[in-house]
Design a protein around this motif. Sequence first.
Motif, mmCIF file in Angstrom:
data_model
loop_
_atom_site.group_PDB
_atom_site.id
_atom_site.type_symbol
_atom_site.label_atom_id
_atom_site.label_comp_id
_atom_site.label_asym_id
_atom_site.label_seq_id
_atom_site.Cartn_x
_atom_site.Cartn_y
_atom_site.Cartn_z
ATOM 1 N N ALA A 1 27.246 30.980 36.875
ATOM 2 C CA ALA A 1 28.282 31.968 37.491
ATOM 3 C C ALA A 1 27.890 33.470 37.122
ATOM 4 C CB ALA A 1 29.584 31.632 36.593
ATOM 5 N N VAL A 2 27.187 33.764 36.211
ATOM 6 C CA VAL A 2 26.590 34.841 35.838
ATOM 7 C C VAL A 2 25.661 35.288 36.982
ATOM 8 C CG1 VAL A 2 25.099 36.410 34.402
ATOM 9 C CG2 VAL A 2 26.801 35.288 33.384
ATOM 10 N N ASP A 3 24.810 34.381 37.383
ATOM 11 C CA ASP A 3 23.534 34.848 38.471
ATOM 12 C C ASP A 3 24.420 34.769 39.639
ATOM 13 O OD1 ASP A 3 21.705 34.514 36.570
ATOM 14 O OD2 ASP A 3 21.183 32.473 36.983
ATOM 15 N N LEU A 4 25.449 34.118 40.174
ATOM 16 C CA LEU A 4 25.959 34.193 41.367
ATOM 17 C C LEU A 4 26.952 35.374 41.619
ATOM 18 C CD1 LEU A 4 27.108 30.441 41.833
ATOM 19 C CD2 LEU A 4 25.276 31.613 43.086
ATOM 20 N N CYS A 5 27.152 35.894 40.518
ATOM 21 C CA CYS A 5 28.095 37.229 40.574
ATOM 22 C C CYS A 5 27.677 38.339 41.440
ATOM 23 C CB CYS A 5 28.559 37.512 39.041
ATOM 24 S SG CYS A 5 29.740 39.029 39.343
ATOM 25 N N PRO A 6 28.138 38.746 42.713
ATOM 26 C CA PRO A 6 27.436 39.751 43.332
ATOM 27 C C PRO A 6 27.582 41.317 42.894
ATOM 28 C CG PRO A 6 29.547 38.921 44.372
ATOM 29 C CD PRO A 6 29.226 38.118 43.290
ATOM 30 N N SER A 7 28.568 41.435 42.017
ATOM 31 C CA SER A 7 28.658 42.620 41.469
ATOM 32 C C SER A 7 28.002 42.732 40.038
ATOM 33 C CB SER A 7 30.147 43.240 41.488
ATOM 34 O OG SER A 7 30.898 42.133 40.747
ATOM 35 N N ARG A 8 27.642 41.723 39.675
ATOM 36 C CA ARG A 8 27.044 41.725 38.286
ATOM 37 C C ARG A 8 28.065 42.073 37.115
ATOM 38 N NH1 ARG A 8 24.234 38.360 39.811
ATOM 39 N NH2 ARG A 8 22.118 38.568 40.719
ATOM 40 N N ALA A 9 29.239 41.549 37.273
ATOM 41 C CA ALA A 9 30.374 42.008 36.389
ATOM 42 C C ALA A 9 30.609 41.198 35.259
ATOM 43 C CB ALA A 9 31.680 41.908 37.195
ATOM 44 N N LEU A 10 29.687 39.920 35.260
ATOM 45 C CA LEU A 10 29.822 38.917 34.104
ATOM 46 C C LEU A 10 28.466 38.884 33.264
ATOM 47 C CD1 LEU A 10 30.866 35.738 36.282
ATOM 48 C CD2 LEU A 10 32.285 37.396 35.284
ATOM 49 N N SER A 11 28.752 38.643 31.963
ATOM 50 C CA SER A 11 27.608 38.616 30.933
ATOM 51 C C SER A 11 27.803 37.664 29.928
ATOM 52 C CB SER A 11 27.252 39.899 30.473
ATOM 53 O OG SER A 11 28.226 40.522 29.989
ATOM 54 N N LEU A 12 27.201 37.161 29.243
ATOM 55 C CA LEU A 12 27.289 36.267 28.159
ATOM 56 C C LEU A 12 26.381 36.972 26.974
ATOM 57 C CD1 LEU A 12 25.993 32.739 29.611
ATOM 58 C CD2 LEU A 12 28.296 33.834 29.438
ATOM 59 N N SER A 13 26.856 36.749 25.628
ATOM 60 C CA SER A 13 26.305 37.040 24.728
ATOM 61 C C SER A 13 26.310 36.166 23.708
ATOM 62 C CB SER A 13 26.954 38.309 23.706
ATOM 63 O OG SER A 13 28.308 38.186 23.705
ATOM 64 N N ARG A 14 25.371 36.091 22.560
ATOM 65 C CA ARG A 14 25.493 35.063 21.399
ATOM 66 C C ARG A 14 25.547 36.034 20.173
ATOM 67 N NH1 ARG A 14 23.911 30.058 22.591
ATOM 68 N NH2 ARG A 14 22.884 29.933 24.797
ATOM 69 N N GLU A 15 26.840 35.826 19.757
ATOM 70 C CA GLU A 15 27.376 36.568 18.523
ATOM 71 C C GLU A 15 27.590 35.670 17.495
ATOM 72 O OE1 GLU A 15 30.934 38.475 19.681
ATOM 73 O OE2 GLU A 15 29.784 39.819 21.330
ATOM 74 N N GLU A 16 26.709 35.887 16.382
ATOM 75 C CA GLU A 16 26.728 35.296 15.282
ATOM 76 C C GLU A 16 28.329 35.587 14.383
ATOM 77 O OE1 GLU A 16 24.067 33.786 13.359
ATOM 78 O OE2 GLU A 16 22.756 33.938 15.042
ATOM 79 N N ALA A 17 28.790 34.457 13.858
ATOM 80 C CA ALA A 17 29.879 34.757 13.091
ATOM 81 C C ALA A 17 29.716 35.313 11.648
ATOM 82 C CB ALA A 17 30.553 33.286 12.976
ATOM 83 N N PRO A 18 30.520 36.261 11.405
ATOM 84 C CA PRO A 18 30.211 36.846 10.152
ATOM 85 C C PRO A 18 30.387 35.852 8.926
ATOM 86 C CG PRO A 18 32.322 37.617 10.951
ATOM 87 C CD PRO A 18 31.671 36.723 12.016
ATOM 88 N N GLY A 19 29.586 36.089 7.776
ATOM 89 C CA GLY A 19 29.550 35.050 6.860
ATOM 90 C C GLY A 19 28.501 35.069 6.226
#
Length: 68
Positions: free
Chosen positions: A50-68
């Motif tokens: 989905a990120v790759d297909l988005c023509p406007s580059r409006a999508l992104s993914l991140s890997r956020e570590e849970a605090p702790g």
Amino acid sequence: MRVHADRNRCMAAGHCAVTVPGVFDHGDDGLVVVVDEEPGEELLKELELAVDLCPSRALSLSREEAPG
């Protein structure tokens, strides 16, 4: 994993909602809406597509570590 969508960049192409309908949808204005901001890892390949297909580059993914 966290999903981000920039509605200011979105051009309402709809590829995201078709590719991963459980995570993305369209608002009344046709722009992307993230309905599941923290989907499971089992959707990683579909989300990357989905990120790759988005023509406007409006999508992104991140890997956020849970605090702790």
